[in-house]
Each structure stands twice: as structure tokens, then as C-alpha cells.
Design a protein around this motif. Structure first.
Motif, mmCIF file in Angstrom:
data_model
loop_
_atom_site.group_PDB
_atom_site.id
_atom_site.type_symbol
_atom_site.label_atom_id
_atom_site.label_comp_id
_atom_site.label_asym_id
_atom_site.label_seq_id
_atom_site.Cartn_x
_atom_site.Cartn_y
_atom_site.Cartn_z
ATOM 1 N N TYR A 195 44.700 -30.266 25.439
ATOM 2 C CA TYR A 195 44.543 -31.712 25.582
ATOM 3 C C TYR A 195 43.085 -32.107 25.410
ATOM 4 O O TYR A 195 42.175 -31.386 25.828
ATOM 5 C CB TYR A 195 44.972 -32.166 26.979
ATOM 6 C CG TYR A 195 46.454 -32.093 27.267
ATOM 7 C CD1 TYR A 195 47.283 -33.176 27.008
ATOM 8 C CD2 TYR A 195 47.008 -30.945 27.844
ATOM 9 C CE1 TYR A 195 48.632 -33.123 27.305
ATOM 10 C CE2 TYR A 195 48.359 -30.882 28.136
ATOM 11 C CZ TYR A 195 49.178 -31.980 27.868
ATOM 12 O OH TYR A 195 50.508 -31.935 28.151
ATOM 13 N N LYS A 212 40.354 -44.238 18.592
ATOM 14 C CA LYS A 212 40.474 -43.181 19.599
ATOM 15 C C LYS A 212 39.365 -42.150 19.423
ATOM 16 O O LYS A 212 38.820 -41.641 20.404
ATOM 17 C CB LYS A 212 41.845 -42.499 19.505
ATOM 18 C CG LYS A 212 42.941 -43.190 20.299
ATOM 19 C CD LYS A 212 44.172 -42.305 20.375
ATOM 20 C CE LYS A 212 45.233 -42.936 21.270
ATOM 21 N NZ LYS A 212 46.431 -42.064 21.370
ATOM 22 N N TYR A 213 39.048 -41.845 18.163
ATOM 23 C CA TYR A 213 37.994 -40.857 17.947
ATOM 24 C C TYR A 213 36.653 -41.381 18.444
ATOM 25 O O TYR A 213 35.848 -40.623 18.994
ATOM 26 C CB TYR A 213 37.872 -40.445 16.484
ATOM 27 C CG TYR A 213 36.884 -39.309 16.339
ATOM 28 C CD1 TYR A 213 37.257 -38.011 16.689
ATOM 29 C CD2 TYR A 213 35.571 -39.529 15.959
ATOM 30 C CE1 TYR A 213 36.348 -36.962 16.633
ATOM 31 C CE2 TYR A 213 34.650 -38.495 15.899
ATOM 32 C CZ TYR A 213 35.045 -37.207 16.241
ATOM 33 O OH TYR A 213 34.132 -36.173 16.211
ATOM 34 N N MET A 235 42.306 -30.630 16.019
ATOM 35 C CA MET A 235 42.789 -31.799 16.757
ATOM 36 C C MET A 235 41.826 -32.974 16.607
ATOM 37 O O MET A 235 42.224 -34.117 16.364
ATOM 38 C CB MET A 235 42.960 -31.464 18.243
ATOM 39 C CG MET A 235 44.113 -30.547 18.561
ATOM 40 S SD MET A 235 44.034 -29.960 20.286
ATOM 41 C CE MET A 235 44.323 -31.488 21.169
ATOM 42 N N SER A 271 40.503 -38.527 27.902
ATOM 43 C CA SER A 271 39.933 -39.809 27.475
ATOM 44 C C SER A 271 38.705 -40.177 28.297
ATOM 45 O O SER A 271 37.985 -41.110 27.953
ATOM 46 C CB SER A 271 40.979 -40.924 27.591
ATOM 47 O OG SER A 271 41.452 -41.037 28.924
ATOM 48 N N THR A 325 44.803 -37.158 23.072
ATOM 49 C CA THR A 325 45.775 -36.490 22.208
ATOM 50 C C THR A 325 46.012 -35.084 22.737
ATOM 51 O O THR A 325 45.310 -34.619 23.633
ATOM 52 C CB THR A 325 45.268 -36.440 20.750
ATOM 53 O OG1 THR A 325 46.301 -35.955 19.898
ATOM 54 C CG2 THR A 325 44.042 -35.565 20.613
ATOM 55 N N TRP A 326 47.000 -34.396 22.163
ATOM 56 C CA TRP A 326 47.301 -33.032 22.596
ATOM 57 C C TRP A 326 47.905 -32.258 21.435
ATOM 58 O O TRP A 326 48.313 -32.828 20.409
ATOM 59 C CB TRP A 326 48.260 -33.030 23.788
ATOM 60 C CG TRP A 326 49.557 -33.737 23.537
ATOM 61 C CD1 TRP A 326 50.705 -33.228 22.986
ATOM 62 C CD2 TRP A 326 49.834 -35.122 23.812
ATOM 63 N NE1 TRP A 326 51.666 -34.194 22.907
ATOM 64 C CE2 TRP A 326 51.167 -35.369 23.405
ATOM 65 C CE3 TRP A 326 49.084 -36.152 24.365
ATOM 66 C CZ2 TRP A 326 51.752 -36.624 23.529
ATOM 67 C CZ3 TRP A 326 49.666 -37.404 24.490
ATOM 68 C CH2 TRP A 326 50.996 -37.638 24.091
ATOM 69 N N SER A 327 47.954 -30.938 21.592
ATOM 70 C CA SER A 327 48.541 -30.054 20.586
ATOM 71 C C SER A 327 49.278 -28.926 21.287
ATOM 72 O O SER A 327 48.693 -28.186 22.077
ATOM 73 C CB SER A 327 47.448 -29.482 19.670
ATOM 74 O OG SER A 327 48.001 -28.576 18.736
ATOM 75 N N GLU A 355 56.849 -37.907 24.999
ATOM 76 C CA GLU A 355 55.422 -38.223 25.090
ATOM 77 C C GLU A 355 55.004 -38.406 26.539
ATOM 78 O O GLU A 355 53.934 -37.954 26.951
ATOM 79 C CB GLU A 355 55.147 -39.496 24.277
ATOM 80 C CG GLU A 355 53.689 -39.846 24.164
ATOM 81 C CD GLU A 355 53.432 -41.016 23.217
ATOM 82 O OE1 GLU A 355 52.829 -42.016 23.666
ATOM 83 O OE2 GLU A 355 53.845 -40.926 22.055
ATOM 84 N N LEU A 385 42.318 -36.551 14.652
ATOM 85 C CA LEU A 385 42.130 -37.809 15.378
ATOM 86 C C LEU A 385 41.136 -38.701 14.639
ATOM 87 O O LEU A 385 41.349 -39.910 14.515
ATOM 88 C CB LEU A 385 41.633 -37.512 16.799
ATOM 89 C CG LEU A 385 41.651 -38.681 17.785
ATOM 90 C CD1 LEU A 385 43.078 -39.142 18.042
ATOM 91 C CD2 LEU A 385 40.989 -38.293 19.098
ATOM 92 N N ASP A 417 42.998 -42.007 13.625
ATOM 93 C CA ASP A 417 42.803 -43.072 14.615
ATOM 94 C C ASP A 417 41.314 -43.174 14.945
ATOM 95 O O ASP A 417 40.824 -42.559 15.893
ATOM 96 C CB ASP A 417 43.616 -42.764 15.887
ATOM 97 C CG ASP A 417 43.738 -43.964 16.807
ATOM 98 O OD1 ASP A 417 42.800 -44.796 16.839
ATOM 99 O OD2 ASP A 417 44.756 -44.077 17.519
ATOM 100 N N LYS A 468 52.162 -36.371 28.810
ATOM 101 C CA LYS A 468 51.087 -37.068 29.524
ATOM 102 C C LYS A 468 51.084 -36.695 31.002
ATOM 103 O O LYS A 468 50.023 -36.469 31.601
ATOM 104 C CB LYS A 468 51.240 -38.574 29.359
ATOM 105 C CG LYS A 468 50.930 -39.076 27.958
ATOM 106 C CD LYS A 468 51.155 -40.584 27.844
ATOM 107 C CE LYS A 468 50.841 -41.089 26.448
ATOM 108 N NZ LYS A 468 51.106 -42.540 26.315
#
Length: 632
Positions: A287, A378-379, A367, A290, A270-272, A251, A371, A375, A255
Motif C-alpha cells: 500500500y 493522486k500522484y 505502483m 495518503s 493505491t495498493w498492489s 475495494e 499512479l 492519476d 481499504k
């Protein structure tokens, strides 16, 4: 570092004023994590190698018999210097002046305005503005850059030097090797970076993922500790992160790679990481940031993904792979199906490009949907940063309109808070029995929406209304007719019908009232003439005597304001005046036999309604005269 000969053609130049401000921030107050400077400089060196590799596809002579690209770190404890060297694309004299003497970005005033607003965000903003080179002054009291562009003669190299005060010097030098050497003359209190162990630790932490080797010069010593020689040792994996197996990537590595490709100092939401083989062969690593970039609302600013073809860097900001409403997405795509000599012109009209764009768009929306489902906190961060841009989606991307609509968030009368937390799915779940429409209201501000007289009957009947107060909302709703089979209904339209939520006795009583009130409606129409499109009776109001509405197909107030703000000539809105026959003021007007006084009541009620709807009126003096005479 390469050997230099006599300096010549030396000139001293002043920094661009914005750079002076930036350097003061760097030197005196900006970074709490000083080691970041090394990540930024190595990231720049990696970019220089990528650019050379791409240019060399058509000009192989640029390699100058040295195709092994990499970065080298060396330090001199006695001199107090740390040197970062690369053999990438290098810079000409003009390049040096442009890139190291100015912030080569527009919008620098906005940048410094944001810095002054919240100093705690300074480091994130520096990253967003792509000025990582200047982070060298966090630890150095002076910086020297010796560089030669690939493909030019050794005596066409240039040296740049500054102590980060108000000016810098540029002079011609001879440099035998292409690329750039950055020499940091460290401050006394920053000598911790003259340690092999410390440098290894930083590289392992921040730069293990870049696709070129990073070497450090190690000191060999005998049993008595005396130096016997030096050698270069590679200290990173030097394998492009996206080419590795997902199971092998931590992780933290994901980042740090995000910070490398985006030059953002904040961590991503978040990422994919996705590898596709078969009809198409490509890898994508996407990505969601934020923090919004400073130029998010400038649709003309560069955006898009880094494009690689067969692991060769082709271009930054390849906007062809991500639609404009997703311009906040960061990451890269590496395709095996595009030609290595790909140009922007080829990308504009290419079936492979169109297919990759469709796939990347779908993955980005997936993605965000995940999210939102997994979460909510975060969304909500994502929505607060990028929501207004995402609202452009239903207009631009018809094929994905339903998916985008699922991601939208609004304020509503359910919670009556300015924060936009209500999804359309939430709204539908709370719909009353017999309700088949999604009711919404657009306004200039949340306060104007929340206090609109149009809401009175909805509150009385317990019907939820979406409160839309972003400037883009009126435009959005013009392109979003329904969601999950439920049509949207603006509550400021004349065709609004709430009879499904009324008792038969109530309907009958209102019909009688409307018939008895018809003469007042006709008197009002006669007085106003062509100033309004029509006058009607309404029972949707409780505390308000009158409102203005528009027909279903008539342009609304907010759209007219939006067009006017954009400099367009909007047609005049034709309003319908609706009178509440159950309100005391309207009853008083209805009982007035004197036509002159009756007209004053009409002027007052129309003026109030226009103020509530538009915030302005065409002729305030007419309204004020009527009010003054009624009160006099």
C-alpha cells in the motif's frame, strides 16, 4: 470473560503526561466516527493472536491445550458493559504498565504539536502513533483490562482499570485462561453498542478480513421473547485477506485491511496485491499511504513490511524487504520459501530475502509510476507527502536510479510556482532546439531560487531551469548525473556555456568586449588576491553587475551548507567572481583611476555577489565601509 478471584497487590499509578492529553482528546473532541474503537480493539486482539502463533513455533506449550485462536464479543445490557476477549499472547504486569500507562513511542512532543496545528487531522495522527487502545475512552467512562501472559500460572494475571482521568490502578488477579479481556463500561449515551445487530454491522464493515474468527454471544429466546440461553456465533470470514482471490476482494475490504495493518485512519492512495509462483513462492500486498507518518524523516525509526511465512506472522517492520527511501510503504509479504523459525539475523544475509526485497522494490516503483501516469492528482498528493524521502532513492539504489528519477518532481521557471509539479520527462519535452543539458539551480528557498541573478540570461533566452529548494537537492544532484541521456548542468558553475543559443554577431561583439575589459579583470584580481579563486568576464547577466560561481568539480554553496548543518567540517568554497561588463556599475568601476576608490567598488560588487549566493559574507564591515564611502 474468565472468572476472577480476590484482587491483591493493588497500586495506583499516574499516567504519563502525554497520555493524559491524549485521553482528553479521545473523551471530548477527537472522533466523529465513534465505532472506530471496536475496529482498533479487535485489531489489537488479532495482533495478540499473531504473536502467540509465532512464539508457539518454538514453545508449543504456550497454547495450553487451546490452539483455536479467536476473539469473542459479549455484552450485558443491565450492567452497561461490552467485553472484547481474546486468547492471544496476553500481558504481564510490566507489559500492562508499559503499554497501557504510557505511549510507548518516541516523539510524543512532536505528536501533540501536530495535533494542535490541525485538529481536523487528529484521528489520522492517532492511527499513525499506534495508540488505538485509548480509543476505548471515546465510548466508555471507565475501562477494565484483565490479562494473563501465555505460559504463566493463573495467579500471575493482572487487572488494569482507569476512568481516563489522571491515573489508573494495577492489581494481581487469578485468571484461568490466557489472553486479554477488555471490559468497557459504556457511557449512557453510547448504549447503542449493546446491540447484537449493531456489533455485527461494525464487525462486517471493519474486521471481516482478519485471519482469526470473531464470535459474538447471541441470545436465544422463546416465542414470548424470554431468554432461553446463549451461544457463540462466528460473524466474520476469518480468512486472511491476502490469501483470497483478488477478484473476490472488494475495494472497501482492501481499504479496511490497510487500516488494520498500518493503524492508519486515512485511506491509502493505491495498493498492489500480487501472487508469485515458480522460482519463488510468495504473496505481497503493498500500500501507498495518503498521509506521511509523524516520524517519516527519522531514518532510524522502524519501517518495513509485516512478514508472514506460510501465513504465520513472524514480525512487524521487516525492513529487509523495503529500502530506506521507500520506508513510507505499508503492507505485508507472505513467503513459502523462508524457514518458519526465521530470525532477523537470518534475514540480514539470505538470498531469498535479497530476491524478495528486489521484487518488492520493483513493484513499489511500478505502483508509483502507474499512479503518476493514470492519476496526476493522486500522484501529486504522494509527492507532496513523500517526495523528499523519495529523493534519497538515486543515492541509495543505483540499480533503479533511472526509474526513481522518472518519479521525481521539481519547481521550475516554466510555471514559477513553489509546488513541485515538473517531471524530468516534462522538462525534456520542452527543451529548446540545440539544448542538450538539463539546467538546474539549488538554493535555500524557492524565493531565493526564483530571484537568483543566475537566471537572468536563461530567462532572456527562454531556457527552462529546474528550481531546487529542498535541503536534500544538492546531495541528490551529486548522484544523478543524467536522465534519458541528457546531462544535468548546475547554472552556478563556471563552465556554463550558452553559446549555442547566441548569434554569430553577438559572439563576435562579446569577444571584443571581453578583450577590452581584460585590464579591469586583472586590476580586480590584483586587488582581491587569494580571496577568490579567479575573476572573469560574464555575459549571462542582465540586471546584475556581478555573481560568484564555482568550478565544475568544486564543492558548491548548498553542499557546503548541508555538510555544515550536519556538523561536518566542510572545506572552504573557492569562488570565482564574474563581472558583467555591460552593467553601469561595472562600467563606472572600470573607469575609476583611483585605486583606493576602485577597491571600494570591488568590495561592494563582491559583497553583493556573496549575499546573493550565500545569504552571508565573511566580513560584512568591509562591505559596509566600502558602500558608505562610495555613497558619502
Amino acid at each position: 470473560m474468565s472468572e476472577q478471584t480476590i484482587h491483591k497487590n493493588k497500586e495506583t499509578r499516574g499516567f504519563q503526561s502525554e497520555v493524559k492529553q491524549l485521553l482528553q482528546l479521545m473523551i471530548h473532541s477527537l472522533y466523529s466516527n465513534k465505532e472506530i474503537f471496536l475496529r482498533e480493539l479487535i485489531s489489537n486482539a488479532s495482533d495478540a493472536a499473531d504473536k502467540l502463533r509465532f512464539r508457539a513455533l518454538s514453545q508449543p506449550d504456550l497454547y495450553e491445550s487451546d490452539a483455536e485462536l479467536g476473539v469473542k464479543l459479549s455484552f450485558n445490557e443491565q450492567a452497561g458493559t461490552l467485553t472484547i476477549s481474546d486468547n492471544g499472547i496476553g500481558m504481564s504486569r510490566d507489559d500492562v504498565i508499559e503499554h497501557l500507562g504510557t505511549i510507548a513511542k518516541s516523539g510524543t512532543k512532536d505528536f501533540f504539536a501536530k495535533l494542535s496545528e490541525d485538529e481536523s487531522k487528529d484521528s489520522q495522527l492517532i492511527g499513525q502513533f499506534g495508540v488505538g487502545f485509548y480509543s476505548a475512552f471515546i465510548v466508555a467512562d471507565s475501562v477494565t483490562v484483565n490479562t494473563r501472559a501465555a505460559g504463566v500460572a493463573a495467579d500471575q494475571a493482572v487487572s488494569w482499570q482507569s476512568s481516563g482521568e489522571g491515573d489508573y490502578t494495577v492489581e494481581d488477579i487469578t485468571k484461568e485462561t490466557r489472553g486479554t479481556d477488555i471490559v468497557l463500561h459504556l457511557r449512557e449515551e453510547e448504549k447503542e453498542f449493546l446491540s447484537e445487530y449493531r456489533l455485527r454491522d461494525i464487525i462486517g464493515k471493519y474486521s471481516d478480513h482478519i485471519g482469526i474468527p470473531v464470535h459474538i454471544q447471541t441470545v436465544e429466546r422463546d416465542e414470548e421473547g424470554q431468554e432461553t440461553g446463549r451461544k457463540w456465533e462466528q460473524i466474520n470470514k476469518a480468512q486472511a485477506l491476502w490469501t483470497r482471490n483478488k477478484s473476490d476482494i472488494s475495494e472497501e475490504e482492501y481499504k479496511e485491511f490497510y487500516k488494520h495493518v498500518s493503524h492508519d485512519f486515512a485511506e491509502p492512495l493505491t495498493w498492489s496485491h500480487n501472487r508469485v509462483e515458480g522460482k519463488q513462492d510468495y504473496t505481497s500486498l503493498l500500500y501507498i499511504p495518503s498521509k506521511a507518518p509523524w516520524d517519516l524523516y527519522n531514518r532510524e525509526s522502524k519501517h518495513g513490511l509485516k512478514l508472514y511465512v506460510q501465513r504465520v506472522f513472524i514480525m512487524d517492520d521487516a525492513e529487509q524487504f523495503m529500502p530506506s527511501y521507500l520506508r513510507f510503504m505499508r503492507g505485508l509479504i507472505d513467503s513459502n520459501d523462508l524457514p518458519l523459525n526465521v530470525s532477523r539475523e537470518i534475514l540480514q544475509d539470505n538470498k531469498v530475502t535479497q530476491s524478495l526485497r528486489k521484487a518488492c522494490t520493483k513493484r513499489a516503483l511500478t505502483m508509483m509510476d502507474r499512479l503518476a501516469s493514470n492519476d496526476a492528482e493522486k500522484y501529486q498528493t504522494l509527492w507532496n507527502e513523500f517526495g523528499q524521502v523519495l529523493k534519497e532513492g538515486p543515492v541509495e539504489d543505483f540499480a533503479n536510479r533511472e526509474k526513481i528519477a522518472k518519479l521525481l518532481r521539481f519547481s521550475s521557471t516554466h510555471a514559477e510556482t513553489v509546488e513541485q509539479t515538473v517531471s524530468l520527462a516534462d522538462y525534456i519535452e520542452r527543451m529548446k532546439e540545440g539544448q542538450d543539458k538539463i539546467y538546474f539551480l539549488t538554493a535555500d528557498s524557492f524565493s531565493a531560487a526564483k530571484n537568483s541573478p543566475h537566471l537572468e540570461q536563461f530567462r532572456a533566452k527562454g531556457l527552462e531551469v529546474l528550481l531546487m529548494h529542498d535541503r536534500i537537492d544538492e546531495w541528490l544532484m551529486g548522484h544523478l548525473p543524467e536522465f534519458e541521456g541528457k546531462q544535468f548542468q548546475a547554472i552556478t558553475k563556471a563552465d556554463l556555456d550558452l553559446s549555442a543559443f547566441e548569434q554569430e554577431e553577438e559572439k563576435e561583439k562579446r569577444k571584443e568586449t571581453e578583450e577590452a575589459f581584460q585590464s579591469v579583470v586583472e586590476r580586480t584580481k590584483t586587488y582581491l588576491g587569494e580571496r577568490v579563486k579567479d575573476v572573469r568576464t560574464t555575459f549571462k547577466l542582465k540586471e546584475t553587475p556581478a555573481v560568484v560561481v564555482t568550478d565544475e568539480n568544486e564543492m558548491g554553496t548548498q553542499m557546503a551548507k548541508l555538510l555544515a548543518a550536519a556538523g561536518h567540517d566542510a572545506p572552504e568554497v573557492q569562488y570565482i567572481l564574474e563581472l558583467n561588463p555591460e552593467h553601469p556599475l561595472v562600467s563606472k568601476m572600470a573607469d575609476e583611476a583611483d585605486e583606493e576608490i576602485f577597491g571600494r567598488w570591488v568590495e561592494m560588487l563582491l559583497g553583493q555577489a556573496m549575499l546573493a549566493e550565500k545569504g552571508t559574507m565573511d566580513d560584512p564591515s568591509q562591505f559596509l565601509a566600502a558602500v558608505n564611502k562610495l555613497l558619502g
